[in-house]
Scaffold this motif. Structure first.
Motif, PDB file in Angstrom:
ATOM      1  N   MET A 154       0.841  -1.183   0.000  1.00 33.18           N
ATOM      2  CA  MET A 154       0.000   0.000   0.000  1.00 33.18           C
ATOM      3  C   MET A 154       0.889   1.251   0.000  1.00 33.18           C
ATOM      4  N   ASN A 155       0.435   2.253  -0.700  1.00 35.94           N
ATOM      5  CA  ASN A 155       1.130   3.527  -0.774  1.00 35.94           C
ATOM      6  C   ASN A 155       1.329   4.106   0.628  1.00 35.94           C
ATOM      7  N   VAL A 156       2.502   4.675   0.899  1.00 37.45           N
ATOM      8  CA  VAL A 156       2.831   5.208   2.226  1.00 37.45           C
ATOM      9  C   VAL A 156       1.884   6.341   2.633  1.00 37.45           C
ATOM     10  N   TYR A 157       1.439   7.147   1.687  1.00 38.41           N
ATOM     11  CA  TYR A 157       0.522   8.242   1.995  1.00 38.41           C
ATOM     12  C   TYR A 157      -0.858   7.704   2.392  1.00 38.41           C
ATOM     13  N   CYS A 158      -1.286   6.699   1.679  1.00 40.05           N
ATOM     14  CA  CYS A 158      -2.574   6.073   2.002  1.00 40.05           C
ATOM     15  C   CYS A 158      -2.509   5.393   3.365  1.00 40.05           C
ATOM     16  N   LYS A 159      -1.407   4.743   3.628  1.00 42.20           N
ATOM     17  CA  LYS A 159      -1.235   4.084   4.920  1.00 42.20           C
ATOM     18  C   LYS A 159      -1.323   5.102   6.061  1.00 42.20           C
ATOM     19  N   GLY A 160      -0.709   6.266   5.865  1.00 42.93           N
ATOM     20  CA  GLY A 160      -0.778   7.317   6.879  1.00 42.93           C
ATOM     21  C   GLY A 160      -2.195   7.810   7.111  1.00 42.93           C
ATOM     22  N   ILE A 161      -2.940   8.030   6.022  1.00 44.43           N
ATOM     23  CA  ILE A 161      -4.335   8.467   6.145  1.00 44.43           C
ATOM     24  C   ILE A 161      -5.140   7.412   6.900  1.00 44.43           C
ATOM     25  N   ILE A 162      -4.976   6.156   6.524  1.00 50.30           N
ATOM     26  CA  ILE A 162      -5.721   5.082   7.182  1.00 50.30           C
ATOM     27  C   ILE A 162      -5.359   4.991   8.661  1.00 50.30           C
ATOM     28  N   ASN A 163      -4.089   5.080   9.002  1.00 50.08           N
ATOM     29  CA  ASN A 163      -3.694   5.015  10.409  1.00 50.08           C
ATOM     30  C   ASN A 163      -4.370   6.113  11.227  1.00 50.08           C
ATOM     31  N   GLN A 164      -4.364   7.329  10.691  1.00 49.54           N
ATOM     32  CA  GLN A 164      -4.983   8.442  11.417  1.00 49.54           C
ATOM     33  C   GLN A 164      -6.504   8.298  11.490  1.00 49.54           C
ATOM     34  N   MET A 165      -7.105   7.852  10.408  1.00 43.18           N
ATOM     35  CA  MET A 165      -8.559   7.682  10.407  1.00 43.18           C
ATOM     36  C   MET A 165      -8.984   6.507  11.271  1.00 43.18           C
ATOM     37  N   ASP A 166      -8.179   5.443  11.342  1.00 38.92           N
ATOM     38  CA  ASP A 166      -8.496   4.331  12.250  1.00 38.92           C
ATOM     39  C   ASP A 166      -8.660   4.863  13.672  1.00 38.92           C
ATOM     40  N   MET A 167      -7.718   5.702  14.097  1.00 37.70           N
ATOM     41  CA  MET A 167      -7.784   6.237  15.447  1.00 37.70           C
ATOM     42  C   MET A 167      -8.974   7.175  15.616  1.00 37.70           C
ATOM     43  N   ALA A 168      -9.243   7.989  14.612  1.00 38.08           N
ATOM     44  CA  ALA A 168     -10.370   8.917  14.694  1.00 38.08           C
ATOM     45  C   ALA A 168     -11.698   8.175  14.801  1.00 38.08           C
ATOM     46  N   ILE A 169     -11.879   7.151  13.985  1.00 36.06           N
ATOM     47  CA  ILE A 169     -13.116   6.360  14.016  1.00 36.06           C
ATOM     48  C   ILE A 169     -13.243   5.658  15.361  1.00 36.06           C
ATOM     49  N   ASP A 170     -12.158   5.041  15.820  1.00 34.86           N
ATOM     50  CA  ASP A 170     -12.171   4.353  17.112  1.00 34.86           C
ATOM     51  C   ASP A 170     -12.551   5.317  18.239  1.00 34.86           C
ATOM     52  N   SER A 171     -11.988   6.519  18.220  1.00 34.89           N
ATOM     53  CA  SER A 171     -12.297   7.477  19.285  1.00 34.89           C
ATOM     54  C   SER A 171     -13.753   7.932  19.216  1.00 34.89           C
ATOM     55  N   VAL A 172     -14.306   8.082  18.031  1.00 34.88           N
ATOM     56  CA  VAL A 172     -15.713   8.482  17.912  1.00 34.88           C
ATOM     57  C   VAL A 172     -16.628   7.356  18.408  1.00 34.88           C
ATOM     58  N   VAL A 173     -16.303   6.119  18.077  1.00 37.40           N
ATOM     59  CA  VAL A 173     -17.102   4.995  18.600  1.00 37.40           C
ATOM     60  C   VAL A 173     -17.056   5.009  20.128  1.00 37.40           C
ATOM     61  N   LYS A 174     -15.902   5.272  20.694  1.00 40.40           N
ATOM     62  CA  LYS A 174     -15.791   5.341  22.163  1.00 40.40           C
ATOM     63  C   LYS A 174     -16.588   6.520  22.720  1.00 40.40           C
ATOM     64  N   LEU A 175     -16.579   7.646  22.022  1.00 38.51           N
ATOM     65  CA  LEU A 175     -17.401   8.782  22.457  1.00 38.51           C
ATOM     66  C   LEU A 175     -18.883   8.441  22.377  1.00 38.51           C
ATOM     67  N   ILE A 176     -19.294   7.779  21.300  1.00 40.21           N
ATOM     68  CA  ILE A 176     -20.697   7.351  21.167  1.00 40.21           C
ATOM     69  C   ILE A 176     -21.074   6.455  22.334  1.00 40.21           C
TER      70      ILE A 176
END
Length: 157
Positions: free
Chosen positions: A1-23
């Protein structure tokens, strides 16, 4: 996977996880709370957040206004915590799979949105991340300042 895409996914994984925890700190009655008369309720904000990842990805692909309107009509969840969480995860999985498939040449390709903005596919991904983080901050502020709760959810690494 492209390094830029991997970075976006890593950051979004954490963002989604934190929103689920907030929910998970909310109850169904909280969804109706509207901190400001002309603004969204907590539930309306969460419904919007649940469709952002796929909607913004479709915009980056060049979807028309009609296609986006149809997507929203078909995809917006019922305003309950279970449906919102499920829709959020499903739409993020769509985004994640789409991002994982992007090659560098595709990331550099510019597309024009139906509202006239011109960005590379990579810029659209950054825009999606910023859009989601913006609303995550709003959600966190509502929980802390309106509901007077300490969610104890990590928002950044």
């Amino acid at each position: 996977m492209n390094v830029y895409c991997k970075g976006i996914i890593n950051q979004m994984d954490m963002a989604i996880d934190s929103v689920v925890k907030l929910i998970n700190t909310l109850n169904e009655e909280d969804l109706n709370i509207k901190p400001t008369k002309e603004k969204w309720s907590i539930g309306e904000l969460l419904v919007h957040m649940s469709v952002i990842c796929k909607a913004d990805f479709l915009i980056g692909l060049g979807a028309s206004e009609e296609e986006l309107d149809r997507y929203y009509e078909e995809s917006e969840p019922k305003a309950n915590l279970k449906s919102i969480t499920s829709t959020l995860i499903d739409n993020y999985n769509f985004f994640r799979e789409g991002v994982a498939e992007l090659e560098e040449t595709e990331l550099l390709r510019e597309t024009t949105s139906f509202f006239g903005a011109v960005h590379s596919r990579y810029e659209w991904l950054l825009d999606t991340q910023a859009h989601f983080y913006h609303h995550r901050g709003q959600l966190h502020a509502m929980i802390v300042h309106i509901l007077k709760r300490k969610p104890n959810v990590q928002l950044f690494e």
